[in-house]
Design a protein around this motif. Structure first.
Motif, PDB file in Angstrom:
ATOM      1  N   ILE A 198       7.006  -5.727  10.220  1.00  0.00           N
ATOM      2  CA  ILE A 198       6.624  -4.994  11.114  1.00  0.00           C
ATOM      3  C   ILE A 198       4.840  -4.849  11.098  1.00  0.00           C
ATOM      4  O   ILE A 198       4.446  -5.025  10.477  1.00  0.00           O
ATOM      5  CB  ILE A 198       6.752  -3.283  10.797  1.00  0.00           C
ATOM      6  CG1 ILE A 198       6.364  -2.667  11.814  1.00  0.00           C
ATOM      7  CG2 ILE A 198       6.119  -2.626   9.573  1.00  0.00           C
ATOM      8  CD1 ILE A 198       7.417  -1.339  12.238  1.00  0.00           C
ATOM      9  N   HIS A 199       4.606  -5.037  12.342  1.00  0.00           N
ATOM     10  CA  HIS A 199       3.404  -5.487  12.788  1.00  0.00           C
ATOM     11  C   HIS A 199       2.671  -4.437  13.837  1.00  0.00           C
ATOM     12  O   HIS A 199       3.227  -3.964  14.493  1.00  0.00           O
ATOM     13  CB  HIS A 199       2.980  -6.677  13.564  1.00  0.00           C
ATOM     14  CG  HIS A 199       1.701  -7.181  13.941  1.00  0.00           C
ATOM     15  ND1 HIS A 199       0.796  -7.471  12.830  1.00  0.00           N
ATOM     16  CD2 HIS A 199       0.908  -6.805  14.937  1.00  0.00           C
ATOM     17  CE1 HIS A 199      -0.333  -7.797  13.483  1.00  0.00           C
ATOM     18  NE2 HIS A 199      -0.363  -7.494  14.470  1.00  0.00           N
ATOM     19  N   PRO A 200       1.550  -3.805  13.527  1.00  0.00           N
ATOM     20  CA  PRO A 200       0.750  -2.677  14.234  1.00  0.00           C
ATOM     21  C   PRO A 200       0.178  -3.045  15.545  1.00  0.00           C
ATOM     22  O   PRO A 200      -0.651  -2.616  15.867  1.00  0.00           O
ATOM     23  CB  PRO A 200       0.012  -2.137  13.225  1.00  0.00           C
ATOM     24  CG  PRO A 200      -0.436  -3.230  12.271  1.00  0.00           C
ATOM     25  CD  PRO A 200       0.372  -4.206  12.259  1.00  0.00           C
ATOM     26  N   TYR A 220      -3.885  -1.946  15.248  1.00  0.00           N
ATOM     27  CA  TYR A 220      -4.272  -0.884  15.882  1.00  0.00           C
ATOM     28  C   TYR A 220      -5.810  -0.994  16.103  1.00  0.00           C
ATOM     29  O   TYR A 220      -6.213  -0.469  17.247  1.00  0.00           O
ATOM     30  CB  TYR A 220      -4.155   0.371  15.105  1.00  0.00           C
ATOM     31  CG  TYR A 220      -2.698   0.728  15.031  1.00  0.00           C
ATOM     32  CD1 TYR A 220      -1.782   0.298  16.288  1.00  0.00           C
ATOM     33  CD2 TYR A 220      -1.792   0.976  13.682  1.00  0.00           C
ATOM     34  CE1 TYR A 220      -0.249   0.929  16.034  1.00  0.00           C
ATOM     35  CE2 TYR A 220      -0.598   1.127  13.737  1.00  0.00           C
ATOM     36  CZ  TYR A 220       0.296   1.040  14.872  1.00  0.00           C
ATOM     37  OH  TYR A 220       1.612   0.981  14.752  1.00  0.00           O
ATOM     38  N   ALA A 243       7.121  -4.268   4.722  1.00  0.00           N
ATOM     39  CA  ALA A 243       6.673  -3.093   4.819  1.00  0.00           C
ATOM     40  C   ALA A 243       5.034  -2.805   4.585  1.00  0.00           C
ATOM     41  O   ALA A 243       4.781  -2.172   3.604  1.00  0.00           O
ATOM     42  CB  ALA A 243       7.721  -2.097   4.445  1.00  0.00           C
ATOM     43  N   GLY A 244       4.324  -3.263   5.384  1.00  0.00           N
ATOM     44  CA  GLY A 244       2.918  -3.336   4.948  1.00  0.00           C
ATOM     45  C   GLY A 244       2.608  -4.181   3.814  1.00  0.00           C
ATOM     46  O   GLY A 244       1.663  -3.836   2.886  1.00  0.00           O
ATOM     47  N   GLY A 256       0.723  -1.131  -0.124  1.00  0.00           N
ATOM     48  CA  GLY A 256      -0.203  -0.014   0.013  1.00  0.00           C
ATOM     49  C   GLY A 256       0.968   1.452  -0.011  1.00  0.00           C
ATOM     50  O   GLY A 256       1.725   1.329  -0.636  1.00  0.00           O
ATOM     51  N   GLY A 257       0.338   2.146   0.875  1.00  0.00           N
ATOM     52  CA  GLY A 257       1.156   3.285   0.969  1.00  0.00           C
ATOM     53  C   GLY A 257       2.504   3.568   1.217  1.00  0.00           C
ATOM     54  O   GLY A 257       3.002   4.412   0.390  1.00  0.00           O
ATOM     55  N   GLY A 258       2.996   2.666   1.851  1.00  0.00           N
ATOM     56  CA  GLY A 258       4.469   2.694   2.087  1.00  0.00           C
ATOM     57  C   GLY A 258       4.976   3.798   2.786  1.00  0.00           C
ATOM     58  O   GLY A 258       6.383   4.037   2.533  1.00  0.00           O
ATOM     59  N   SER A 259       4.508   4.126   3.868  1.00  0.00           N
ATOM     60  CA  SER A 259       5.158   5.108   4.773  1.00  0.00           C
ATOM     61  C   SER A 259       6.332   4.608   5.709  1.00  0.00           C
ATOM     62  O   SER A 259       7.266   5.207   5.553  1.00  0.00           O
ATOM     63  CB  SER A 259       4.057   5.836   5.748  1.00  0.00           C
ATOM     64  OG  SER A 259       3.597   4.832   6.697  1.00  0.00           O
ATOM     65  N   ASN A 260       6.102   3.412   5.800  1.00  0.00           N
ATOM     66  CA  ASN A 260       7.181   2.658   6.608  1.00  0.00           C
ATOM     67  C   ASN A 260       8.497   2.561   5.374  1.00  0.00           C
ATOM     68  O   ASN A 260       9.684   2.711   5.832  1.00  0.00           O
ATOM     69  CB  ASN A 260       6.852   1.276   7.177  1.00  0.00           C
ATOM     70  CG  ASN A 260       6.552   1.274   8.352  1.00  0.00           C
ATOM     71  OD1 ASN A 260       7.102   1.436   9.421  1.00  0.00           O
ATOM     72  ND2 ASN A 260       5.031   1.157   8.439  1.00  0.00           N
ATOM     73  N   LEU A 261       8.198   2.332   4.115  1.00  0.00           N
ATOM     74  CA  LEU A 261       9.115   2.270   3.068  1.00  0.00           C
ATOM     75  C   LEU A 261      10.088   3.606   3.051  1.00  0.00           C
ATOM     76  O   LEU A 261      11.035   3.687   2.943  1.00  0.00           O
ATOM     77  CB  LEU A 261       8.747   1.956   1.961  1.00  0.00           C
ATOM     78  CG  LEU A 261       9.424   2.098   0.340  1.00  0.00           C
ATOM     79  CD1 LEU A 261      10.881   1.179   0.420  1.00  0.00           C
ATOM     80  CD2 LEU A 261       8.781   2.292  -0.840  1.00  0.00           C
ATOM     81  N   MET A 305       0.713  -7.221   2.533  1.00  0.00           N
ATOM     82  CA  MET A 305      -0.601  -7.640   3.008  1.00  0.00           C
ATOM     83  C   MET A 305      -0.720  -9.317   2.680  1.00  0.00           C
ATOM     84  O   MET A 305      -1.864  -9.529   2.784  1.00  0.00           O
ATOM     85  CB  MET A 305      -1.845  -6.784   2.749  1.00  0.00           C
ATOM     86  CG  MET A 305      -1.411  -5.534   3.440  1.00  0.00           C
ATOM     87  SD  MET A 305      -0.889  -5.600   5.085  1.00  0.00           S
ATOM     88  CE  MET A 305      -2.436  -5.505   5.907  1.00  0.00           C
ATOM     89  N   GLU A 355       6.507   3.275  14.396  1.00  0.00           N
ATOM     90  CA  GLU A 355       6.811   2.241  13.626  1.00  0.00           C
ATOM     91  C   GLU A 355       8.074   2.781  12.690  1.00  0.00           C
ATOM     92  O   GLU A 355       8.971   2.233  12.338  1.00  0.00           O
ATOM     93  CB  GLU A 355       5.834   1.982  12.577  1.00  0.00           C
ATOM     94  CG  GLU A 355       4.618   1.021  12.976  1.00  0.00           C
ATOM     95  CD  GLU A 355       3.686   0.634  12.011  1.00  0.00           C
ATOM     96  OE1 GLU A 355       3.941   0.320  10.713  1.00  0.00           O
ATOM     97  OE2 GLU A 355       2.453   0.575  12.535  1.00  0.00           O
ATOM     98  N   LEU A 407       1.918   4.644  13.991  1.00  0.00           N
ATOM     99  CA  LEU A 407       2.725   4.920  12.604  1.00  0.00           C
ATOM    100  C   LEU A 407       3.939   5.486  13.038  1.00  0.00           C
ATOM    101  O   LEU A 407       5.054   5.031  12.506  1.00  0.00           O
ATOM    102  CB  LEU A 407       1.972   5.640  11.612  1.00  0.00           C
ATOM    103  CG  LEU A 407       1.266   4.313  10.755  1.00  0.00           C
ATOM    104  CD1 LEU A 407       0.403   5.264   9.496  1.00  0.00           C
ATOM    105  CD2 LEU A 407       2.274   3.592   9.844  1.00  0.00           C
TER     106      LEU A 407
HETATM  107  C1  GRF Z   1       1.399  -0.405   9.190  1.00  0.00           C
HETATM  108  O1  GRF Z   1       0.901  -0.076  10.019  1.00  0.00           O
HETATM  109  C2  GRF Z   1       2.402  -1.799   9.218  1.00  0.00           C
HETATM  110  O2  GRF Z   1       2.556  -2.047  10.703  1.00  0.00           O
HETATM  111  C3  GRF Z   1       1.385  -2.991   8.678  1.00  0.00           C
HETATM  112  O3  GRF Z   1       0.801  -2.207   7.690  1.00  0.00           O
HETATM  113  C4  GRF Z   1       0.995  -0.732   7.597  1.00  0.00           C
HETATM  114  C5  GRF Z   1       1.464  -0.110   6.451  1.00  0.00           C
HETATM  115  O4  GRF Z   1       1.780   1.194   6.336  1.00  0.00           O
HETATM  116  N1  GRF Z   1       1.946  -4.091   8.476  1.00  0.00           N
HETATM  117  P1  GRF Z   1       2.554   1.741   5.296  1.00  0.00           P
HETATM  118  O5  GRF Z   1       2.206   1.082   3.992  1.00  0.00           O
HETATM  119  O6  GRF Z   1       4.213   1.433   5.789  1.00  0.00           O
HETATM  120  O7  GRF Z   1       2.224   3.154   5.414  1.00  0.00           O
END
Ligand code: GRF
Length: 258
Positions: A152-154, A166, A126-127, A7-12, A129, A218, A215
């Motif tokens: 990574i797990h929320p 969450y 990183a997200g 998805g959005g990839g904010s962790n990326l 799914m 994270e 987040l």
């Molecule tokens: C994060 O909350 C992560 O813990 C979970 O999916 C979400 C991904 O967010 N596995 P993002 O794509 O990194 O914004």
């Protein structure tokens, strides 16, 4: 390292930024996705990182129409997968389970083909799914004593595994929420824990606020854990603990070398 996103990839983005500012000794060799529309791929392209997508949805749809047997990778071994995953291979459920895992193996073989072009030490989810099956995991973890897929797990595992950590934390009325980085094993969100961060949840907070707070943590936690890996400081060990009555139990822990 390689990164997989859905998805959005904010962790990326947090990992890209940490790498660009030399806060972590990591170079991102590729970003892959099961979803060609993932915004995470756009983020990666903006930074000149190689990207690829294996369109799970499309592949699975086509497999439902055609003959799955013809597509399953040659090295897919159903019997060993049953043993590894601890599946109860009952006659009634067998056909369905076999179909599920064989179709995932088709997608995973495509992911592995894409990844072959870019050797990596660490693969960070990183997200991402999609559940990864032992077929994929064993291709990446060539040395079983040295896992190299992180997720990574929320939520504060082992509480609230699954895809809405969450949300589940919030709906349960927890006073504390958090996030967890762990190595990936054959279970869903069950692998050895590398790091966790927690935050307090106030009664007046909304789910959106809880998600935002989680987040933010994270984005700190994932680069920290990646750096520990880069410094080769993570060891998965089995510890035996003895209780007062002399009984023993074993636990798998990730030790962080100094
Ligand atoms: C994060 O909350 C992560 O813990 C979970 O999916 C979400 C991904 O967010 N596995 P993002 O794509 O990194 O914004």
């Amino acid at each position: 390292m390689g990164v997989l996103v859905s998805g959005g990839g904010s962790n990326l983005q947090a990992i890209i930024d940490a790498s660009a500012s030399n806060r972590i000794d990591a170079e991102i060799a590729f970003v892959g996705s099961d979803n060609p529309e993932a915004y995470g791929l756009t983020r990666a392209r903006k930074h000149g990182i190689r990207t690829f997508a294996v369109d799970y949805k499309k592949i699975l749809q086509e497999l439902r129409k055609g003959r799955l047997e013809d597509q399953v990778p040659e090295d897919f071994d159903w019997e060993s997968l049953v043993a590894k995953q601890g599946l109860r291979d009952t006659a009634s459920g067998r056909k369905e389970l076999k179909r599920y895992f064989s179709s995932r193996a088709v997608c995973e073989a495509a992911l592995l083909r894409e990844m072959e072009a870019c050797p990596f030490d660490l693969l960070a989810l990183a997200g991402f799914m999609r559940v990864l099956t032992p077929y994929f995991i064993d291709h990446v973890n060539v040395d079983p004593t040295r896992p190299r897929i992180m997720n990574i797990h929320p939520a504060l595992l082992p509480a609230f595994p699954g895809n809405d950590g969450y949300g589940d934390t919030f709906r349960y009325g927890c006073k504390v929420g958090g996030c967890t980085v762990h190595f990936v094993d054959y279970g869903e969100d069950t692998g050895p824990i590398i790091g966790q961060k927690a935050f307090e949840i106030e009664p007046h907070e909304s789910l959106d606020e809880v998600r935002a707070e989680g987040l933010k943590l994270e984005w700190e936690l994932y680069p920290e854990c990646i750096q520990l890996f880069a410094e080769d400081r993570l060891r998965v060990v089995t510890r035996v603990s003895t209780l007062k009555d002399d009984s023993e139990f074993m636990r798998k822990v990730v030790e962080i070398a100094r």
